[in-house]
Design an enzyme around this catalytic site. Sequence first.
Site, short mmCIF file in Angstrom:
data_model
loop_
_atom_site.label_atom_id
_atom_site.label_comp_id
_atom_site.label_asym_id
_atom_site.label_seq_id
_atom_site.Cartn_x
_atom_site.Cartn_y
_atom_site.Cartn_z
CG ASN A 1 36.73 16.94 38.46
OD1 ASN A 1 36.55 16.69 39.74
ND2 ASN A 1 36.21 17.12 37.50
CG HIS B 1 39.60 22.42 34.17
ND1 HIS B 1 40.68 21.57 33.87
CD2 HIS B 1 38.57 21.68 34.37
CE1 HIS B 1 40.37 20.24 33.98
NE2 HIS B 1 38.95 20.21 34.46
CG HIS C 1 34.38 21.90 36.39
ND1 HIS C 1 33.88 21.27 35.30
CD2 HIS C 1 35.51 21.37 36.68
CE1 HIS C 1 34.54 20.37 35.07
NE2 HIS C 1 35.60 20.37 35.46
P1 AMP Z 1 37.48 17.42 33.88
O1 AMP Z 1 36.77 16.25 34.00
O2 AMP Z 1 37.47 18.04 35.31
O3 AMP Z 1 38.89 17.70 33.37
O4 AMP Z 1 36.80 18.41 33.21
C1 AMP Z 1 36.74 18.63 31.61
C2 AMP Z 1 35.91 19.49 31.28
O5 AMP Z 1 35.80 20.07 30.05
C3 AMP Z 1 34.38 18.65 31.14
O6 AMP Z 1 33.17 19.06 31.94
C4 AMP Z 1 34.26 18.84 29.48
O7 AMP Z 1 32.77 18.82 29.07
C5 AMP Z 1 34.86 19.94 29.28
N1 AMP Z 1 35.39 20.04 27.88
C6 AMP Z 1 35.89 19.34 27.09
N2 AMP Z 1 36.23 19.90 25.90
C7 AMP Z 1 35.72 21.14 25.81
C8 AMP Z 1 35.55 22.34 24.80
N3 AMP Z 1 36.22 22.42 23.66
N4 AMP Z 1 34.88 23.40 25.44
C9 AMP Z 1 34.24 23.52 26.53
N5 AMP Z 1 34.41 22.55 27.41
C10 AMP Z 1 35.19 21.27 27.29
#
Ligand code: AMP
Length: 135
Positions: free
Chosen positions: A107, A120, A122
Amino acid sequence: MAKSWHTEEPNADRRDTKPYDSTNIFARILRGEIPSNKVYEDEHALAFHDINPQALVHILVIPKGAHVSWDDFGARLGGGDCRLRQGGLLRRAQPGMVTRGYRLLANVGRNGGQEVPHLHVHIFGGGLLGPMLAR
Ligand code: AMP
């Protein structure tokens, strides 16, 4: 999956991404300030389980540099030098996912629904994912 495209509000900030903010949660994970469920690490990247998994296996891969999106990642590295090396990472972190299949998703920016402003990817796997993941 039903299509749900929305147009932007007329006065929306049209920049795709904001400048890097080193207080973001993934920067804090990289600095060891908060814990993560790590699956793989090398000098370029860290991979850890998503805190809110959307599939049986849901891993996040983040570069160790201060990058918000693919745009500044590519620009700062001079183009095509992608160091995430996801194929090798997957083989080390989750054997079986490579042969049985997986899904990659990134994203980016406001329209992409990026919540954490550190680049990042996924990685979803561990079972049949269906035609597309719902959020
Ligand atoms: P995005 O919407 O692509 O920015 O995804 C961010 C992702 O980070 C989401 O799927 C969250 O569940 C994940 N996330 C947020 N905080 C943490 C954390 N402390 N450890 C692992 N994943 C996280």
